[in-house]
Motif scaffolding. Structure first.
Motif, PDB file in Angstrom:
ATOM      1  N   GLY A  42       0.817  -1.195   0.000  1.00 24.25           N
ATOM      2  CA  GLY A  42       0.000   0.000   0.000  1.00 24.25           C
ATOM      3  C   GLY A  42       0.857   1.253   0.000  1.00 24.25           C
ATOM      4  N   PHE A  90       4.069   9.170  -4.704  1.00 22.42           N
ATOM      5  CA  PHE A  90       2.976  10.139  -4.712  1.00 22.42           C
ATOM      6  C   PHE A  90       3.258  11.256  -3.728  1.00 22.42           C
ATOM      7  CE2 PHE A  90      -0.134   8.273  -7.441  1.00 22.42           C
ATOM      8  CZ  PHE A  90       0.055   6.905  -7.347  1.00 22.42           C
ATOM      9  N   PHE A 104      -3.867  14.343  -3.754  1.00 21.46           N
ATOM     10  CA  PHE A 104      -2.701  13.643  -4.274  1.00 21.46           C
ATOM     11  C   PHE A 104      -2.346  14.095  -5.687  1.00 21.46           C
ATOM     12  CE2 PHE A 104      -1.553  10.221  -1.355  1.00 21.46           C
ATOM     13  CZ  PHE A 104      -2.598  10.288  -0.451  1.00 21.46           C
ATOM     14  N   GLY A 105      -1.054  14.056  -5.970  1.00 23.97           N
ATOM     15  CA  GLY A 105      -0.589  14.270  -7.320  1.00 23.97           C
ATOM     16  C   GLY A 105      -0.748  13.005  -8.150  1.00 23.97           C
TER      17      GLY A 105
ATOM     18  N   TYR B  32      -9.255   9.567  13.404  1.00 20.94           N
ATOM     19  CA  TYR B  32     -10.004   9.751  12.163  1.00 20.94           C
ATOM     20  C   TYR B  32      -9.721   8.557  11.254  1.00 20.94           C
ATOM     21  CZ  TYR B  32      -9.959  14.590  13.751  1.00 20.94           C
ATOM     22  OH  TYR B  32     -10.092  15.729  14.499  1.00 20.94           O
ATOM     23  N   GLN B  34     -10.232   7.641   7.071  1.00 23.59           N
ATOM     24  CA  GLN B  34     -10.604   8.181   5.768  1.00 23.59           C
ATOM     25  C   GLN B  34     -10.669   7.054   4.741  1.00 23.59           C
ATOM     26  OE1 GLN B  34      -8.089  11.468   4.584  1.00 23.59           O
ATOM     27  NE2 GLN B  34      -8.104  12.398   6.617  1.00 23.59           N
ATOM     28  N   TYR B  36     -10.406   6.479   0.491  1.00 27.37           N
ATOM     29  CA  TYR B  36      -9.978   7.057  -0.782  1.00 27.37           C
ATOM     30  C   TYR B  36     -10.290   6.088  -1.908  1.00 27.37           C
ATOM     31  CZ  TYR B  36      -7.294  10.668   1.657  1.00 27.37           C
ATOM     32  OH  TYR B  36      -6.922  11.741   2.438  1.00 27.37           O
ATOM     33  N   GLN B  38      -8.860   4.999  -5.763  1.00 23.57           N
ATOM     34  CA  GLN B  38      -7.718   5.124  -6.655  1.00 23.57           C
ATOM     35  C   GLN B  38      -7.996   4.381  -7.961  1.00 23.57           C
ATOM     36  OE1 GLN B  38      -3.902   3.603  -5.264  1.00 23.57           O
ATOM     37  NE2 GLN B  38      -2.795   5.062  -6.560  1.00 23.57           N
ATOM     38  N   GLY B  43      -3.434   9.125  -8.778  1.00 21.38           N
ATOM     39  CA  GLY B  43      -3.328   9.251  -7.339  1.00 21.38           C
ATOM     40  C   GLY B  43      -4.667   9.023  -6.663  1.00 21.38           C
ATOM     41  N   PRO B  44      -4.653   8.671  -5.380  1.00 20.31           N
ATOM     42  CA  PRO B  44      -5.899   8.487  -4.634  1.00 20.31           C
ATOM     43  C   PRO B  44      -6.708   9.777  -4.565  1.00 20.31           C
ATOM     44  CG  PRO B  44      -4.031   7.537  -3.449  1.00 20.31           C
ATOM     45  CD  PRO B  44      -3.470   8.336  -4.575  1.00 20.31           C
ATOM     46  N   PHE B  46      -9.853  11.530  -2.271  1.00 15.68           N
ATOM     47  CA  PHE B  46     -10.594  11.454  -1.009  1.00 15.68           C
ATOM     48  C   PHE B  46     -12.081  11.269  -1.254  1.00 15.68           C
ATOM     49  CE2 PHE B  46     -11.588  12.384   3.324  1.00 15.68           C
ATOM     50  CZ  PHE B  46     -12.741  13.137   3.298  1.00 15.68           C
ATOM     51  N   LEU B  89      -9.159   2.510  -0.745  1.00 13.13           N
ATOM     52  CA  LEU B  89      -8.157   2.481   0.305  1.00 13.13           C
ATOM     53  C   LEU B  89      -8.727   3.073   1.579  1.00 13.13           C
ATOM     54  CD1 LEU B  89      -5.280   4.142  -1.780  1.00 13.13           C
ATOM     55  CD2 LEU B  89      -5.626   1.696  -1.448  1.00 13.13           C
ATOM     56  N   ASP B  93      -5.734   8.005  10.715  1.00 10.96           N
ATOM     57  CA  ASP B  93      -5.028   9.173  11.247  1.00 10.96           C
ATOM     58  C   ASP B  93      -5.124   9.067  12.760  1.00 10.96           C
ATOM     59  OD1 ASP B  93      -4.175  11.647  12.114  1.00 10.96           O
ATOM     60  OD2 ASP B  93      -5.344  12.790  10.651  1.00 10.96           O
ATOM     61  N   ASN B  99      -1.104  12.565   9.485  1.00 14.78           N
ATOM     62  CA  ASN B  99      -0.201  11.509   9.030  1.00 14.78           C
ATOM     63  C   ASN B  99      -1.020  10.246   8.861  1.00 14.78           C
ATOM     64  OD1 ASN B  99       1.804  13.338   9.354  1.00 14.78           O
ATOM     65  ND2 ASN B  99       2.558  12.504  11.267  1.00 14.78           N
ATOM     66  N   LEU B 100      -1.158   9.807   7.615  1.00 12.37           N
ATOM     67  CA  LEU B 100      -2.045   8.701   7.326  1.00 12.37           C
ATOM     68  C   LEU B 100      -1.297   7.386   7.187  1.00 12.37           C
ATOM     69  CD1 LEU B 100      -4.444  10.315   4.703  1.00 12.37           C
ATOM     70  CD2 LEU B 100      -4.765  10.073   7.163  1.00 12.37           C
ATOM     71  N   PHE B 101      -1.916   6.336   7.728  1.00 11.31           N
ATOM     72  CA  PHE B 101      -1.447   4.974   7.535  1.00 11.31           C
ATOM     73  C   PHE B 101      -2.494   4.276   6.669  1.00 11.31           C
ATOM     74  CE2 PHE B 101       2.066   4.921  10.492  1.00 11.31           C
ATOM     75  CZ  PHE B 101       1.758   5.950  11.366  1.00 11.31           C
ATOM     76  N   PHE B 102      -2.068   3.764   5.525  1.00 14.08           N
ATOM     77  CA  PHE B 102      -2.984   3.211   4.548  1.00 14.08           C
ATOM     78  C   PHE B 102      -3.034   1.696   4.585  1.00 14.08           C
ATOM     79  CE2 PHE B 102      -4.474   6.551   1.681  1.00 14.08           C
ATOM     80  CZ  PHE B 102      -3.670   7.616   2.034  1.00 14.08           C
ATOM     81  N   GLY B 103      -4.229   1.157   4.312  1.00 13.11           N
ATOM     82  CA  GLY B 103      -4.365  -0.246   4.020  1.00 13.11           C
ATOM     83  C   GLY B 103      -3.912  -0.510   2.594  1.00 13.11           C
ATOM     84  N   THR B 104      -3.853  -1.793   2.237  1.00 11.19           N
ATOM     85  CA  THR B 104      -3.364  -2.148   0.900  1.00 11.19           C
ATOM     86  C   THR B 104      -4.434  -2.025  -0.173  1.00 11.19           C
ATOM     87  OG1 THR B 104      -3.786  -4.449   1.436  1.00 11.19           O
ATOM     88  CG2 THR B 104      -1.527  -3.672   1.692  1.00 11.19           C
TER      89      THR B 104
END
Lengths: 113, 112
Positions: A42, A90, A104-105, B32, B34, B36, B38, B43-44, B46, B89, B93, B99-104
């Motif tokens: 990810g 990104f 995001f870009g 929080y 969020q 997204y 993609q 890019g992702p 929101f 995704l 936060d 600062n985001l931690f994302f899943g796969t």
């Protein structure tokens, strides 16, 4: 319209070379972020900045550096590129408030041979 | 160790049905959460945010739930359309510091 751009969109480089990826946003956001995206992992945070002259390390910062000299730009530098840094990168930006959405870009695909 | 797991890598669903995507997390305490979207090569983008003290959030055909006891968020797309096909995704936060931690991610395909 406000936007966030990245350049180059694709880059091939050799192991050991220094590489800089550009990120430019016109949202006037204080917060900017760099992520890398790899299959099975990810998006992972590399570095982030909350404003001019502020930079912070993220989850996977080894081998990368950033500097923030103005609000609009946060370039990402790979000091000595390694094959493990082949990835899609990104850049994102957000307002300063808690829980703000990130914009995001389009991403940069980097290949290190 | 900290983990964010999204139910499956890929989910296929018939057009018009409700798609339900799952995000489970371990050893995080997000303030929080969020979601997204993609699309390939982009890019992702929101979609929705939900706070730790909120149970449910809706936006048009989208609904997000957040259960901090189960450490789980569910993301629903009702009346799904082929245009909803994308990877979704979830992102945590922890502090509101963005600062985001994302899943796969889960790759959703809506079949006409």
């Amino acid at each position: 319209d406000a936007e966030i751009t990245q350049s180059p969109r694709h880059k091939i480089t050799e192991t050991g070379r220094q590489v800089t990826l550009a990120c430019h946003q016109t949202w006037n956001h204080n917060n900017m972020f760099w992520y890398r995206q790899d299959l099975g992992h990810g998006l992972r945070l590399i570095h982030y900045s909350y404003g001019v002259q502020d930079t912070n390390k993220g989850e996977v910062s080894d081998g990368y550096s950033v500097s923030r000299s103005n609000t609009e730009d946060l370039p990402l530098t790979l000091e000595s590129a390694a094959s493990s840094q082949t990835s899609v990168y990104f850049c994102a930006s957000s307002e300063s408030g808690p829980g703000s959405e990130q914009f995001f870009g389009p991403g940069t695909r980097l290949t290190v041979l | 160790s900290q983990k964010i797991e999204q139910n499956s890598e890929a989910l296929n669903i018939q057009e018009g049905k409700t798609a339900t995507l799952t995000c489970n997390y371990t050893n995080y305490s997000p303030a929080y959460l969020q979601w997204y979207r993609q699309d390939p090569g982009r890019g992702p983008v929101f979609l929705l945010l939900i706070r730790e003290n909120e149970k449910e959030k809706r936006k048009e055909r989208l609904k997000v739930t957040f259960d901090t006891t189960l450490k789980q968020s569910l993301f629903h797309i009702t009346a799904s359309q082929p245009a909803d096909s994308a990877t979704y995704l979830c992102a945590l936060d922890q502090t509101g510091a963005n600062n985001l931690f994302f899943g796969t991610g889960t790759r959703l395909t809506v079949i006409p």
